[in-house]
Design an enzyme around this catalytic site. Sequence first.
Site, short mmCIF file in Angstrom:
data_model
loop_
_atom_site.label_atom_id
_atom_site.label_comp_id
_atom_site.label_asym_id
_atom_site.label_seq_id
_atom_site.Cartn_x
_atom_site.Cartn_y
_atom_site.Cartn_z
N LYS A 13 1.07 -1.18 -0.03
CA LYS A 13 0.01 -0.15 -0.06
C LYS A 13 0.54 1.10 0.61
O LYS A 13 0.51 2.26 -0.34
CB LYS A 13 -1.03 0.00 0.48
CG LYS A 13 -1.80 -1.33 1.53
CD LYS A 13 -2.55 -0.80 2.41
CE LYS A 13 -2.06 -1.21 3.65
NZ LYS A 13 -1.30 -1.71 4.41
N ARG A 86 -8.78 1.27 9.59
CA ARG A 86 -7.91 0.08 9.50
C ARG A 86 -9.62 -0.36 10.53
O ARG A 86 -8.76 -2.31 11.08
CB ARG A 86 -7.35 -0.79 10.29
CG ARG A 86 -5.82 -0.49 9.77
CD ARG A 86 -5.19 -0.66 10.76
NE ARG A 86 -4.24 -1.12 10.16
CZ ARG A 86 -2.55 -0.35 9.75
NH1 ARG A 86 -2.37 0.66 9.16
NH2 ARG A 86 -1.20 -1.64 9.92
N ARG A 125 12.03 -6.20 5.29
CA ARG A 125 11.64 -5.50 5.05
C ARG A 125 13.13 -4.63 5.72
O ARG A 125 13.51 -4.88 6.78
CB ARG A 125 10.67 -4.54 5.15
CG ARG A 125 10.38 -3.59 5.30
CD ARG A 125 8.87 -2.66 4.49
NE ARG A 125 7.67 -3.28 6.20
CZ ARG A 125 6.88 -2.52 6.22
NH1 ARG A 125 5.90 -2.12 5.10
NH2 ARG A 125 6.32 -2.78 7.34
N ARG A 158 12.18 -2.76 11.06
CA ARG A 158 10.58 -1.63 11.46
C ARG A 158 11.08 -2.93 12.77
O ARG A 158 10.80 -3.66 12.73
CB ARG A 158 9.88 -0.99 10.70
CG ARG A 158 9.77 -0.52 10.30
CD ARG A 158 8.79 0.14 9.50
NE ARG A 158 7.40 -0.57 10.43
CZ ARG A 158 6.66 -0.09 9.33
NH1 ARG A 158 5.81 0.07 8.44
NH2 ARG A 158 5.22 -0.55 9.92
N ARG A 169 0.45 -8.98 13.59
CA ARG A 169 -0.51 -7.59 12.87
C ARG A 169 -1.36 -8.35 11.80
O ARG A 169 -2.30 -7.66 11.38
CB ARG A 169 0.82 -6.71 12.27
CG ARG A 169 1.43 -6.15 13.13
CD ARG A 169 3.36 -6.05 12.07
NE ARG A 169 2.86 -4.30 11.33
CZ ARG A 169 3.67 -4.22 10.46
NH1 ARG A 169 5.07 -5.00 10.53
NH2 ARG A 169 3.26 -3.72 9.80
P1 AMP Z 1 1.31 0.90 9.26
O1 AMP Z 1 2.86 0.90 8.63
O2 AMP Z 1 0.62 1.09 8.75
O3 AMP Z 1 1.77 -0.98 8.89
O4 AMP Z 1 1.36 0.87 10.97
C1 AMP Z 1 2.26 0.27 11.50
C2 AMP Z 1 1.28 0.36 12.62
O5 AMP Z 1 0.79 1.60 13.78
C3 AMP Z 1 0.18 -0.56 13.14
O6 AMP Z 1 0.31 -2.19 13.48
C4 AMP Z 1 -0.69 0.00 14.23
O7 AMP Z 1 0.38 -0.15 15.16
C5 AMP Z 1 0.18 1.47 13.48
N1 AMP Z 1 -1.41 1.91 12.93
C6 AMP Z 1 -1.55 2.78 11.45
N2 AMP Z 1 -2.46 3.39 11.04
C7 AMP Z 1 -3.29 2.46 11.89
C8 AMP Z 1 -4.67 2.66 12.14
N3 AMP Z 1 -5.33 3.38 11.06
N4 AMP Z 1 -5.35 2.35 13.02
C9 AMP Z 1 -4.79 1.89 14.12
N5 AMP Z 1 -3.67 1.25 13.58
C10 AMP Z 1 -2.76 2.08 13.14
#
Ligand code: AMP
Length: 216
Positions: A13, A86, A125, A158, A169
């Site tokens: 994404k 989400r 990654r 990360r 996740r």
């Molecule tokens: P991402 O980089 O989008 O995979 O986000 C990394 C982490 O940030 C996720 O595993 C969540 O802990 C948190 N996070 C990001 N976006 C959201 C969201 N829309 N709702 C809740 N937690 C989020």
Amino acid sequence: MHLILLGPPGAGKGTQGALLTERYGIVRISTGDLLREAVREGTPLGRDAKRFMDAGELVPDDVILGLVRDVMSRVDSGVVFDGFPRTIAQAVGLERLLADLGRPLHAVILIEVDDEELVRRLAGRRVCAECGVTYNVHFQPPRAPGACDECGGTLVVRPDDSEDTVRRRLSVYREQTAPLIGHYRAGPVPVHVVDGDRPMDAVAADLAELLDALRA
Ligand code: AMP
């Protein structure tokens, strides 16, 4: 144009969202990036969010909706939402926010990828600690191992890309985020499914075709 990029972590994404911003001049709003920025800056919100992120859990809906509301008040171009919403509560919050702002949602794009491939992608990654550019040791390695091609910064894993956290996740995605597919399919906004189990360029070409059709 307002779009949602939906899909599991590691589906691409972020990469595809960045390409869309270049090609179509729309702004990408990634809640993950906003949260990581808050963590880096050590704000109270960042400190609270970090324990959820490191555990692979979702940050509470009210925090996320507050962040998005704040950014949206400063953006007047089209937006591609990456990693948001989400949960169903976030989707309902976004619907209210867009209605308040008088902006329609044009499409939801679901990028689908097989679970084992996602684990391989996320565990491979590497992210530049300086400029945030992303690499993958399996299929998009940097020219010199461990160093960013763009700025020479150190590449790091990360904290939430360790294999256990990645699996957590993915199960959080299945439990809390995948129900959004049914939510959007039952509503008026079209849901387009893209096969993300292919090279980045092939996925990008499909998305470009889709966006061109949406704009026409
Ligand atoms: P991402 O980089 O989008 O995979 O986000 C990394 C982490 O940030 C996720 O595993 C969540 O802990 C948190 N996070 C990001 N976006 C959201 C969201 N829309 N709702 C809740 N937690 C989020």
